[in-house]
Scaffold this motif. Sequence first.
Motif, mmCIF file in Angstrom:
data_model
loop_
_atom_site.group_PDB
_atom_site.id
_atom_site.type_symbol
_atom_site.label_atom_id
_atom_site.label_comp_id
_atom_site.label_asym_id
_atom_site.label_seq_id
_atom_site.Cartn_x
_atom_site.Cartn_y
_atom_site.Cartn_z
ATOM 1 N N LYS A 16 0.824 -1.198 0.000
ATOM 2 C CA LYS A 16 0.000 0.000 0.000
ATOM 3 C C LYS A 16 0.864 1.257 0.000
ATOM 4 C CE LYS A 16 -3.736 2.239 2.575
ATOM 5 N NZ LYS A 16 -4.577 2.177 3.795
ATOM 6 N N GLU A 17 0.459 2.231 -0.822
ATOM 7 C CA GLU A 17 1.213 3.472 -0.920
ATOM 8 C C GLU A 17 1.096 4.286 0.370
ATOM 9 O OE1 GLU A 17 -0.239 5.571 -4.285
ATOM 10 O OE2 GLU A 17 0.486 4.103 -5.754
ATOM 11 N N GLY A 18 2.137 5.108 0.605
ATOM 12 C CA GLY A 18 2.124 5.997 1.756
ATOM 13 C C GLY A 18 2.678 5.406 3.032
ATOM 14 N N GLN A 19 3.237 4.214 2.979
ATOM 15 C CA GLN A 19 3.821 3.617 4.183
ATOM 16 C C GLN A 19 5.074 4.392 4.591
ATOM 17 O OE1 GLN A 19 3.959 -0.784 4.399
ATOM 18 N NE2 GLN A 19 3.130 -0.760 2.312
ATOM 19 N N THR A 20 5.386 4.352 5.873
ATOM 20 C CA THR A 20 6.504 5.120 6.419
ATOM 21 C C THR A 20 7.428 4.212 7.218
ATOM 22 O OG1 THR A 20 5.097 7.082 6.581
ATOM 23 C CG2 THR A 20 7.163 7.111 7.817
ATOM 24 N N SER A 21 8.731 4.375 6.999
ATOM 25 C CA SER A 21 9.751 3.690 7.787
ATOM 26 C C SER A 21 10.552 4.757 8.523
ATOM 27 C CB SER A 21 10.671 2.862 6.879
ATOM 28 O OG SER A 21 11.719 2.272 7.631
ATOM 29 N N THR A 22 10.389 4.813 9.849
ATOM 30 C CA THR A 22 11.006 5.861 10.662
ATOM 31 C C THR A 22 11.893 5.242 11.732
ATOM 32 O OG1 THR A 22 9.056 7.265 10.321
ATOM 33 C CG2 THR A 22 10.581 7.895 12.078
ATOM 34 N N VAL A 23 13.121 5.712 11.804
ATOM 35 C CA VAL A 23 14.068 5.296 12.842
ATOM 36 C C VAL A 23 13.982 6.283 13.991
ATOM 37 C CG1 VAL A 23 16.489 4.836 13.381
ATOM 38 C CG2 VAL A 23 15.575 4.221 11.134
ATOM 39 N N PHE A 24 13.804 5.792 15.223
ATOM 40 C CA PHE A 24 13.591 6.655 16.384
ATOM 41 C C PHE A 24 14.746 7.640 16.574
ATOM 42 C CE2 PHE A 24 13.915 7.478 20.983
ATOM 43 C CZ PHE A 24 12.657 8.008 21.216
ATOM 44 N N GLU A 25 15.991 7.196 16.316
ATOM 45 C CA GLU A 25 17.151 8.063 16.527
ATOM 46 C C GLU A 25 17.208 9.221 15.545
ATOM 47 O OE1 GLU A 25 17.145 4.859 16.520
ATOM 48 O OE2 GLU A 25 17.713 4.375 18.589
ATOM 49 N N HIS A 26 16.451 9.150 14.451
ATOM 50 C CA HIS A 26 16.467 10.234 13.467
ATOM 51 C C HIS A 26 15.639 11.443 13.919
ATOM 52 C CE1 HIS A 26 17.424 7.183 10.018
ATOM 53 N NE2 HIS A 26 18.443 7.369 10.852
ATOM 54 N N LEU A 27 14.804 11.274 14.950
ATOM 55 C CA LEU A 27 13.891 12.333 15.378
ATOM 56 C C LEU A 27 14.602 13.349 16.267
ATOM 57 C CD1 LEU A 27 12.001 9.967 14.494
ATOM 58 C CD2 LEU A 27 10.412 10.759 16.242
ATOM 59 N N PRO A 28 14.150 14.621 16.268
ATOM 60 C CA PRO A 28 14.653 15.590 17.253
ATOM 61 C C PRO A 28 14.268 15.167 18.667
ATOM 62 C CG PRO A 28 13.482 16.681 15.453
ATOM 63 C CD PRO A 28 13.211 15.223 15.310
ATOM 64 N N ALA A 29 14.936 15.731 19.662
ATOM 65 C CA ALA A 29 14.726 15.321 21.050
ATOM 66 C C ALA A 29 13.277 15.503 21.483
ATOM 67 C CB ALA A 29 15.665 16.105 21.963
ATOM 68 N N LYS A 30 12.667 16.639 21.128
ATOM 69 C CA LYS A 30 11.280 16.886 21.530
ATOM 70 C C LYS A 30 10.318 15.902 20.881
ATOM 71 C CE LYS A 30 11.806 21.796 22.597
ATOM 72 N NZ LYS A 30 11.337 23.178 22.309
ATOM 73 N N HIS A 31 10.607 15.560 19.636
ATOM 74 C CA HIS A 31 9.749 14.576 18.958
ATOM 75 C C HIS A 31 9.919 13.194 19.585
ATOM 76 C CE1 HIS A 31 9.250 17.081 15.014
ATOM 77 N NE2 HIS A 31 9.141 17.823 16.112
ATOM 78 N N GLN A 32 11.125 12.887 20.014
ATOM 79 C CA GLN A 32 11.342 11.617 20.698
ATOM 80 C C GLN A 32 10.553 11.557 22.005
ATOM 81 O OE1 GLN A 32 15.523 10.952 21.226
ATOM 82 N NE2 GLN A 32 15.962 10.881 19.027
ATOM 83 N N GLN A 33 10.540 12.691 22.738
ATOM 84 C CA GLN A 33 9.773 12.740 23.979
ATOM 85 C C GLN A 33 8.288 12.558 23.720
ATOM 86 O OE1 GLN A 33 10.722 16.407 25.935
ATOM 87 N NE2 GLN A 33 12.861 15.819 26.361
ATOM 88 N N PHE A 34 7.829 13.140 22.642
ATOM 89 C CA PHE A 34 6.407 13.010 22.313
ATOM 90 C C PHE A 34 6.053 11.552 22.027
ATOM 91 C CE2 PHE A 34 2.984 12.875 19.176
ATOM 92 C CZ PHE A 34 1.993 13.573 19.863
ATOM 93 N N LEU A 35 6.930 10.866 21.279
ATOM 94 C CA LEU A 35 6.657 9.460 20.977
ATOM 95 C C LEU A 35 6.760 8.584 22.220
ATOM 96 C CD1 LEU A 35 8.476 8.948 17.538
ATOM 97 C CD2 LEU A 35 6.034 9.248 17.969
ATOM 98 N N MET A 36 7.577 9.013 23.181
ATOM 99 C CA MET A 36 7.727 8.240 24.417
ATOM 100 C C MET A 36 6.586 8.514 25.405
ATOM 101 S SD MET A 36 11.823 8.757 24.946
ATOM 102 C CE MET A 36 11.775 8.074 26.603
ATOM 103 N N PHE A 37 5.673 9.428 25.114
ATOM 104 C CA PHE A 37 4.575 9.831 25.988
ATOM 105 C C PHE A 37 3.477 8.763 25.933
ATOM 106 C CE2 PHE A 37 1.260 12.978 27.356
ATOM 107 C CZ PHE A 37 1.907 13.405 28.499
ATOM 108 N N THR A 38 3.786 7.557 26.501
ATOM 109 C CA THR A 38 2.863 6.416 26.446
ATOM 110 C C THR A 38 2.772 5.779 27.831
ATOM 111 O OG1 THR A 38 4.620 4.881 25.846
ATOM 112 C CG2 THR A 38 3.437 5.944 24.036
ATOM 113 N N PRO A 39 1.681 5.073 28.145
ATOM 114 C CA PRO A 39 1.562 4.392 29.445
ATOM 115 C C PRO A 39 2.695 3.409 29.709
ATOM 116 C CG PRO A 39 -0.562 4.504 28.358
ATOM 117 C CD PRO A 39 0.432 4.978 27.362
ATOM 118 N N ILE A 40 3.083 2.633 28.680
ATOM 119 C CA ILE A 40 4.129 1.627 28.872
ATOM 120 C C ILE A 40 5.440 2.289 29.270
ATOM 121 C CG2 ILE A 40 5.494 -0.141 27.702
ATOM 122 C CD1 ILE A 40 3.042 -0.770 26.015
ATOM 123 N N HIS A 41 5.725 3.416 28.638
ATOM 124 C CA HIS A 41 6.973 4.118 28.955
ATOM 125 C C HIS A 41 7.007 4.547 30.429
ATOM 126 C CE1 HIS A 41 10.234 7.023 28.847
ATOM 127 N NE2 HIS A 41 9.384 7.957 29.278
#
Length: 515
Positions: free
Chosen positions: A382-407
């Motif tokens: 399917k078109e539009g799929q995304t492959s993202t490496v966590f280390e490629h994100l800025p620090a604030k974006h990493q914090q946003f992705l880590m904003f989860t119950p499991i974390h």
Amino acid sequence: MINYREILRLDAQQVSKRGIAASCKCSRNMINDVLEEAEKKGISWPLPEGLGDKELQKLLFPEKHAKDERYLPDMDYVHKEMAKTGVTLSLLWHEYVLACRNRNQIPYSYRQFCREYTKFVTTTKATMRIKRKPAEILEVDWAGSTMSVRDQTTGEVLDVFLFVATLPCSAYSYVEGFYSMNSLNWITGHIHAFEFFGGVPQTVIPDNLKTGVDKPSYSDPVINRTYQELAEHYQTVIIPARVRKPKDKPSVEGTVGTITTWIIASLRNQVFFSLQELNEAVRLKLEEFNQKEFQKKKGSRLTAFLEEEKFALLPLPASRYEMAHWKKATVQPDYHIAEDKMYYSVPYEYIKHVVEIRITRTLVEVFFNNFRIASHKRLFGKEGQTSTVFEHLPAKHQQFLMFTPIHFIEWGASVGPSTEKAVRTILANGTNEKQALKLCQGLSKLVPPYSERELEVACEKSLAFSPRVSLNTIKTILKTEREIKTTTPSKTKTASLSKEHGFVRGADYYGRKDQ
């Protein structure tokens, strides 16, 4: 050379010396000398059986025979040495002359030496190593004439182009048909040719075609990136022929002409319904072409290759080269690049930079200034799929992705069991998940001003007071505990002073707090 045998035969038939001289094309003085020497040595016609011309000359004029007797080099050794890089007939003749001088023998002249080598090659060997060394060069090209395949469904006739590769030393060739002359088929033709030969030549000479050469130049041509990768993978070198100079690759040019007749013309009356079917017919004709005997020397292209050239080919690498193509792209503000409507991340520092993308069947690699900065497994479907490496994100974006119950649960467990229980209680009793996550984030932010041990104690006391966890309660406990720790030493000091001086009430009597 004087025909002594004929002179003796004609004299025995009582032919005059003038007639003998005219028949043998030599002077009457020579006839007299021969007959006198024959009479002295008791030689007469008929001659003994098995006596050859050289033996007869040696019997009549041994001094002349000694002068003409020269040391003939080992031509088999010369032929083997000619297979080595940099070795020429001139060098081998020079070494041969030095060897003759050391042995007090008379050497052949260079011209006679070359003539003897040519005679040896044409009579005993299939390949002559004067201009071409074994496995030194592979010449490649597309045949000018085309073949065709008929589509079984639509009846449409599709052109098929023939890729031709020739080893000049033995003239051994490889031919394969493709639907187009694009870069993919050009590279595939090389790979199949190397596997057909069972090895790799030292140099590959192509034309200045766009699929192989980006910028033709006499001194510094720019090779296509994918084509250069192929050469590096197989440890060979690509040296394009000069523009409009077909003599730079005469062997393949001649083979193309022969192939046009031997394969294309001979299969002109056959109808093929698939490329595989056509290539099978081409392969059979190619075997006949390579096994066909030479007209002016012994052997065939196949025997010449097996005996003279195959041993000198470089070994094939352990794995086949995987076709890759390159393209350029600009990194978007979301630190992703697009390829085939799929999106792949790169480090955010390269936003708005132009990068190079290397695409293979399974991988997508991103390069900046020849350094690989990202690598992803290629996406399909399917078109539009995304492959993202966590280390490629800025620090604030990493914090946003880590904003989860499991974390937050994992973080609480790393602090202590009471903190983990407090986090789980907040997540379980919160009316809204986002609100509960914010409370957990507030709880985690208490660690920098306070230690993890202090937070663990505060959570334990808070849970002891009430099953519901309040962030304000924990903050109050932490503040109170900190104040108790800081004020306790002051009270002790004041008490000791009061004991030393009984008439002094002390600062605590007046309600003052030491800072």
